[in-house]
Enzyme design. Structure first.
Site, PDB file in Angstrom:
ATOM      1  N   LYS A  35      16.407 -19.527 -12.266  1.00  0.00           N
ATOM      2  CA  LYS A  35      15.011 -19.982 -12.198  1.00  0.00           C
ATOM      3  C   LYS A  35      14.079 -18.776 -12.096  1.00  0.00           C
ATOM      4  O   LYS A  35      14.530 -17.653 -11.848  1.00  0.00           O
ATOM      5  CB  LYS A  35      14.840 -20.904 -10.989  1.00  0.00           C
ATOM      6  CG  LYS A  35      15.085 -20.220  -9.652  1.00  0.00           C
ATOM      7  CD  LYS A  35      15.111 -21.231  -8.514  1.00  0.00           C
ATOM      8  CE  LYS A  35      15.402 -20.534  -7.198  1.00  0.00           C
ATOM      9  NZ  LYS A  35      15.605 -21.513  -6.116  1.00  0.00           N
ATOM     10  N   TYR A 259      -6.983   5.872  -1.150  1.00  0.00           N
ATOM     11  CA  TYR A 259      -7.993   4.954  -0.642  1.00  0.00           C
ATOM     12  C   TYR A 259      -7.826   4.754   0.863  1.00  0.00           C
ATOM     13  O   TYR A 259      -6.706   4.601   1.366  1.00  0.00           O
ATOM     14  CB  TYR A 259      -7.849   3.588  -1.313  1.00  0.00           C
ATOM     15  CG  TYR A 259      -8.257   3.567  -2.774  1.00  0.00           C
ATOM     16  CD1 TYR A 259      -9.559   3.894  -3.154  1.00  0.00           C
ATOM     17  CD2 TYR A 259      -7.346   3.185  -3.741  1.00  0.00           C
ATOM     18  CE1 TYR A 259      -9.937   3.853  -4.493  1.00  0.00           C
ATOM     19  CE2 TYR A 259      -7.714   3.132  -5.086  1.00  0.00           C
ATOM     20  CZ  TYR A 259      -9.015   3.469  -5.458  1.00  0.00           C
ATOM     21  OH  TYR A 259      -9.375   3.423  -6.758  1.00  0.00           O
TER      22      TYR A 259
END
Ligand code: PLP
Length: 371
Positions: A35, A259
């Protein structure tokens, strides 16, 4: 040259890991659970490595069509069954076996027109409280299904909530066995964790799983990490995510990185800037501090990320690999060129998640090759 990030799917590792489920569940047939596009690896890419399975189990009808398109004529199981009436037509046409977990799905079968009756897996909610009939309603559902001309053989299926931890499977096995005692049909109970922990060397009393359903274990992740590692279970990574250093900075003590300036160099150091970011599926949440960071391999040598993960780049400490520079290989998880391993479970843990989520999140922009 294109951006250097690339994922590699290892066919031999898939074969090896499938064999591990066969060893642990000696007499059982094996559903290769594929899946979510084979847990992010790509159904077409894992097919060769998993074709020794007895069947493929998945959720989406489009994924079932892809498995048939690969030439697979054996069993395919829809783990959640059908979502609407017309899905049953595709089940008939592609000969898909399907789970039946609620009355609505029985209602749909009862009005389905088919020449060939369907093989179904009747699902019990044995305690997880997600899909399935409660034990006290299971027999009535079985009787109703059994009376339908649209239904051929009925198999019995349930799913464990705690096969990977100390709570274990005893309560659910007992509930399942009590409610199915005199019902005919094959049983399917075990997921990866149940196969490794409750079959194999220390079989759980009363656990019968004629069909086992290994998922994550096929891809080389330990379902019960950190209690056990992939190495403890003798699993091999089915995916390696590798990139390269595309820039180097030499920092002074006190310089910050990236950042938010969350990392401050405690002393002069070199960092490598790597072509990999959260837009590639690498998780942004990471400790990223001077003490921790997320483990990575540079030229097969273990080091760690420093600073925040950004969209397209991460930064890594080159202190343990002074010879590394522009173009050096970086392994985000899996196997480095020199054979060194970094398990996806360890990387996921540093980001506060699990191997499952990380492998499923591999972004479409990452080129993938099969070896
Ligand atoms: C996903 C899934 C599995 C496989 O689970 P793993 O923990 O990856 O082994 C087995 N059975 C069902 C019903 C599933 O949905």
């Amino acid at each position: 040259m294109s951006r250097p990030i690339q994922a590699t799917i290892h066919t031999s590792a898939l074969r090896h890991n499938l064999q591990r489920s066969r060893q642990a569940a000696a007499d059982a047939k094996v559903w290769a659970v594929v899946k979510a596009n084979a847990y992010g690896h790509g159904i077409e890419r894992v097919f060769e490595g998993l074709r020794a399975a007895d069947g493929f189990a998945l959720l989406d009808l489009s994924e079932a069509e892809r498995v048939r398109a690969l030439g697979w004529r054996g069993p395919i199981l829809l783990l959640e069954g059908v979502f609407e009436q017309r899905d049953l037509e595709l089940c008939s046409r592609l000969d898909l076996w399907h789970v039946v977990h609620c009355q609505e799905q029985i209602d749909m079968l009862a009005v389905h027109k088919t020449h060939v009756p369907h093989r179904v897996f009747l699902k019990m909610n044995s305690g997880m409280n997600r899909l399935g009939f409660r034990p006290e309603h299971y027999r009535a559902a079985w009787t109703r299904l059994n009376a339908l001309p649209q239904v051929d053989e009925i198999s019995l299926i349930t799913h464990f909530s705690n096969a990977d931890d100390a709570l274990g499977i005893a309560r659910q096995v007992a509930a399942f066995n009590a409610a199915t005692e005199d019902l005919p049909g094959e049983r399917s109970l075990s997921n990866s964790a149940a196969i490794l922990r409750h079959m194999g060397a220390k079989p759980h009393p009363g656990l019968v799983s004629d069909w086992v359903r290994p998922g994550v274990v096929q891809y080389g992740s330990a379902p019960d990490f950190p209690e056990h590692s992939a190495a403890d279970w003798d699993l091999q990574p089915a995916m390696s995510l590798r990139s390269r250093i595309v820039g180097v900075q030499s920092l002074q003590a006190g310089d910050t990185v990236g950042y938010g300036s969350i990392f401050t160099a405690p002393q002069p150091m070199r960092i490598g800037v790597v072509a990999c970011g959260y837009a590639d599926g690498y998780m942004r949440s990471s400790h990223g501090t001077v003490q921790q960071g997320t483990p990575v391999l540079v030229d097969g040598v273990r080091t760690r990320t420093v600073g925040r993960v950004s969209m397209d780049l991460i930064t890594v400490d080159l202190t343990p690999v002074p010879q590394a520079g522009f173009g050096s290989e970086v392994t985000l998880w899996g196997r480095a060129a020199n054979g060194a391993l970094l398990s996806i479970d360890e990387v996921a843990q540093a980001g506060g998640t699990v191997g499952y989520e990380l492998m499923c999140a591999l972004a479409p922009r990452v080129p993938v090759v099969v070896d």
